[in-house]
Design an enzyme around this catalytic site. Structure first.
Site, PDB file in Angstrom:
ATOM      1  N   CYS A  28       0.820  -1.226   0.000  1.00  0.00           N
ATOM      2  CA  CYS A  28       0.000   0.000   0.000  1.00  0.00           C
ATOM      3  C   CYS A  28       0.850   1.270   0.000  1.00  0.00           C
ATOM      4  O   CYS A  28       0.334   2.360  -0.254  1.00  0.00           O
ATOM      5  CB  CYS A  28      -0.947  -0.010   1.184  1.00  0.00           C
ATOM      6  SG  CYS A  28      -2.085  -1.399   1.107  1.00  0.00           S
ATOM      7  N   HIS A  86      -3.711   6.985   2.453  1.00  0.00           N
ATOM      8  CA  HIS A  86      -4.024   5.695   1.818  1.00  0.00           C
ATOM      9  C   HIS A  86      -5.420   5.289   2.277  1.00  0.00           C
ATOM     10  O   HIS A  86      -5.771   5.449   3.446  1.00  0.00           O
ATOM     11  CB  HIS A  86      -2.972   4.674   2.251  1.00  0.00           C
ATOM     12  CG  HIS A  86      -3.351   3.265   1.910  1.00  0.00           C
ATOM     13  ND1 HIS A  86      -3.702   2.899   0.641  1.00  0.00           N
ATOM     14  CD2 HIS A  86      -3.468   2.150   2.694  1.00  0.00           C
ATOM     15  CE1 HIS A  86      -4.008   1.604   0.642  1.00  0.00           C
ATOM     16  NE2 HIS A  86      -3.876   1.139   1.871  1.00  0.00           N
ATOM     17  N   ASN A  96     -10.045  -0.581  -1.119  1.00  0.00           N
ATOM     18  CA  ASN A  96      -8.590  -0.407  -1.039  1.00  0.00           C
ATOM     19  C   ASN A  96      -7.955  -0.945  -2.327  1.00  0.00           C
ATOM     20  O   ASN A  96      -7.939  -2.159  -2.544  1.00  0.00           O
ATOM     21  CB  ASN A  96      -8.080  -1.163   0.192  1.00  0.00           C
ATOM     22  CG  ASN A  96      -6.590  -1.039   0.398  1.00  0.00           C
ATOM     23  OD1 ASN A  96      -5.879  -0.501  -0.453  1.00  0.00           O
ATOM     24  ND2 ASN A  96      -6.103  -1.543   1.525  1.00  0.00           N
TER      25      ASN A  96
HETATM   26  O1  UT7 Z   1      -3.822  -1.146   3.484  1.00  0.00           O
HETATM   27  C1  UT7 Z   1      -3.259  -1.794   4.567  1.00  0.00           C
HETATM   28  C2  UT7 Z   1      -3.910  -3.073   4.590  1.00  0.00           C
HETATM   29  N1  UT7 Z   1      -5.047  -3.306   5.350  1.00  0.00           N
HETATM   30  C3  UT7 Z   1      -5.604  -2.571   6.325  1.00  0.00           C
HETATM   31  O2  UT7 Z   1      -5.205  -1.510   6.655  1.00  0.00           O
HETATM   32  C4  UT7 Z   1      -6.753  -3.196   7.034  1.00  0.00           C
HETATM   33  C5  UT7 Z   1      -6.602  -3.090   8.520  1.00  0.00           C
HETATM   34  N2  UT7 Z   1      -7.656  -3.757   9.254  1.00  0.00           N
HETATM   35  C6  UT7 Z   1      -8.966  -3.417   9.166  1.00  0.00           C
HETATM   36  O3  UT7 Z   1      -9.360  -2.554   8.413  1.00  0.00           O
HETATM   37  C7  UT7 Z   1      -9.940  -4.110  10.095  1.00  0.00           C
HETATM   38  O4  UT7 Z   1      -9.226  -4.839  11.046  1.00  0.00           O
HETATM   39  C8  UT7 Z   1     -10.926  -5.047   9.350  1.00  0.00           C
HETATM   40  C9  UT7 Z   1     -11.917  -4.222   8.535  1.00  0.00           C
HETATM   41  C10 UT7 Z   1     -10.185  -6.024   8.469  1.00  0.00           C
HETATM   42  C11 UT7 Z   1     -11.759  -5.826  10.377  1.00  0.00           C
HETATM   43  O5  UT7 Z   1     -12.457  -4.942  11.239  1.00  0.00           O
HETATM   44  P1  UT7 Z   1     -12.357  -5.140  12.817  1.00  0.00           P
HETATM   45  O6  UT7 Z   1     -13.213  -4.102  13.419  1.00  0.00           O
HETATM   46  O7  UT7 Z   1     -10.916  -5.175  13.188  1.00  0.00           O
HETATM   47  O8  UT7 Z   1     -13.062  -6.529  12.988  1.00  0.00           O
HETATM   48  P2  UT7 Z   1     -12.466  -7.843  13.671  1.00  0.00           P
HETATM   49  O9  UT7 Z   1     -11.457  -8.484  12.795  1.00  0.00           O
HETATM   50  O10 UT7 Z   1     -12.107  -7.504  15.077  1.00  0.00           O
HETATM   51  O11 UT7 Z   1     -13.766  -8.739  13.665  1.00  0.00           O
HETATM   52  C12 UT7 Z   1     -14.948  -8.399  14.423  1.00  0.00           C
HETATM   53  C13 UT7 Z   1     -16.019  -9.438  14.118  1.00  0.00           C
HETATM   54  C14 UT7 Z   1     -15.482 -10.865  14.171  1.00  0.00           C
HETATM   55  O12 UT7 Z   1     -16.511 -11.666  14.713  1.00  0.00           O
HETATM   56  P3  UT7 Z   1     -16.472 -12.104  16.280  1.00  0.00           P
HETATM   57  O13 UT7 Z   1     -15.161 -12.831  16.463  1.00  0.00           O
HETATM   58  O14 UT7 Z   1     -16.518 -10.812  17.037  1.00  0.00           O
HETATM   59  O15 UT7 Z   1     -17.688 -12.957  16.412  1.00  0.00           O
HETATM   60  C15 UT7 Z   1     -15.289 -11.242  12.729  1.00  0.00           C
HETATM   61  O16 UT7 Z   1     -15.399 -12.627  12.504  1.00  0.00           O
HETATM   62  O17 UT7 Z   1     -16.482  -9.256  12.772  1.00  0.00           O
HETATM   63  C16 UT7 Z   1     -16.416 -10.500  12.065  1.00  0.00           C
HETATM   64  N3  UT7 Z   1     -16.172 -10.211  10.651  1.00  0.00           N
HETATM   65  C17 UT7 Z   1     -17.164  -9.970   9.783  1.00  0.00           C
HETATM   66  N4  UT7 Z   1     -18.495  -9.935   9.916  1.00  0.00           N
HETATM   67  C18 UT7 Z   1     -19.217  -9.644   8.825  1.00  0.00           C
HETATM   68  C19 UT7 Z   1     -14.982 -10.120  10.000  1.00  0.00           C
HETATM   69  N5  UT7 Z   1     -15.183  -9.823   8.724  1.00  0.00           N
HETATM   70  C20 UT7 Z   1     -16.517  -9.733   8.544  1.00  0.00           C
HETATM   71  C21 UT7 Z   1     -17.338  -9.444   7.446  1.00  0.00           C
HETATM   72  N6  UT7 Z   1     -18.674  -9.401   7.619  1.00  0.00           N
HETATM   73  N7  UT7 Z   1     -16.841  -9.186   6.223  1.00  0.00           N
END
Ligand code: UT7
Length: 329
Positions: free
Chosen positions: A116, A256, A286
């Protein structure tokens, strides 16, 4: 005569026609529009569906637009650098393919693999060639065909990314405008939190790596989320301090576009009003090395000559950093 600076003298962006909405993703994985919008800000992403097309085709579209806009002939280009992690091949570089396809027969170039941060790394490398006086028309492309490395069975990653590319022309400037300064960083201890497991020399492709779906983006989202906010905020603060600037001096911040919550947190932590922080993630998701040139292209009409702009990025590697530039047109 003042010191030569490298100035952006034109910008362009290109995204493929086909759109994948959050509702389309609901049909592929267990997710929903409300979750995706509230957790990321993304409403849709563009996808390059034609299986015969690749990153070089996204780049060619962006560069051809740029050449037309700036009245530049392909033979005038001295150098072309591409920030990407989804080049058409492991080798040769996509820069060579784009130069060939557009007829830039006097250009040399190469790809920069900084995920990125690919566009900001490439921009600074290109800028050094312009500042040295050795190269006069340098094109920097940033883009990715992320759909080629996404696991559409993994809801934690496939909802985040889209395909797209942007390009800028860098030329010498003697009026003080252009790229002023940058802070670029990397830290390989973060490599395991955002990477593609197989396909390189450590784990070459085998039937097993394919069966295990190891040729896709793997990410520990929570760790990357925190590291991204820290890396971008710290590098912006250090850059402002190095240049004796305060938040009031900066006209625009171009982050970004990985997650709107990351963007908001960086803006809040560094103390920028939200009007100065430019966002278009809702339309594209992204696009990895494509996000910053796509923002430059979408918001070009807002910029005035002399505006102080900070570009900031964080990505796999880890790689990150910020660039200060004074808009040149
Ligand atoms: O460009 C650089 C590269 N990438 C980034 O910068 C991305 C950085 N990370 C993020 O943007 C976030 O961490 C994500 C968007 C990937 C995830 O958001 P989060 O608020 O950190 O969610 P989480 O991983 O803590 O997950 C929360 C819950 C989980 O369920 P439980 O364990 O609480 O029951 C996940 O399984 O959300 C669930 N979950 C989803 N639910 C519905 C994860 N992905 C999804 C989804 N739809 N697509």
């Amino acid at each position: 005569m003042g010191k030569i600076k490298a100035a952006i003298t034109g910008v362009s962006g290109y995204v493929p026609e086909d759109i994948m909405t959050n509702f389309d993703l609901e049909k592929l994985v267990e997710t929903n529009d409300e979750w995706i919008v509230s957790r990321t800000g993304i409403k849709q992403r563009h996808i390059l569906k034609d299986p015969k097309k690749a990153m070089s085709d996204l780049g060619v579209e962006a560069v051809n637009k740029l050449l037309a806009k700036t009245g530049t002939k392909p033979e005038e280009i001295d150098m072309l650098i591409v920030g990407t992690i989804t080049g058409d091949y492991v080798f040769p570089d996509t820069a060579n393919l784009i130069s060939h396809k557009i007829g830039a027969k006097n250009a040399f170039g190469f790809d920069i693999n900084a995920a990125c941060s690919g566009f900001i790394y490439s921009l600074m490398v290109g800028a050094k060639f312009v500042e040295s006086g050795s190269h006069k028309k340098v094109i920097i492309v940033g883009g990715d065909k992320m759909s080629s490395i996404l696991n559409y069975e993994d809801r934690a990653t496939c909802i985040l990314f889209g395909d797209g590319a942007g390009a800028v022309l860098l030329e010498p400037s003697e009026d003080g405008n252009g790229i002023q300064n940058a802070i670029l960083k990397s830290d390989g201890s973060g490599s395991e939190y955002l990477y593609m497991k197989a396909g390189g020399s450590l784990n070459p492709p085998t039937a097993e790596t394919v069966a295990n779906r190891e040729h896709f983006v793997t990410q520990d989202g929570r760790i990357v989320f925190k590291a991204a906010i820290k890396g971008m905020s710290e590098s912006i603060r250090d850059l402002m301090e190095k240049n004796n600037l305060t938040q009031e001096d900066i006209d625009w911040v171009i982050p970004h576009q990985a997650n709107n919550r990351i963007i908001t947190a960086v803006g809040d932590q560094v103390g920028f009003p939200s009007e100065k922080v430019l966002v278009n993630i809702h339309n594209y998701g992204n696009t990895t090395a494509g996000t910053i040139p796509l923002v430059l292209s979408d918001f070009e009409d807002k910029f005035k000559k002399g505006d102080k702009i900070i570009l900031t990025a964080f990505g796999g590697g880890f790689t990150w950093g910020s660039i200060l530039l004074h808009w040149a047109y």
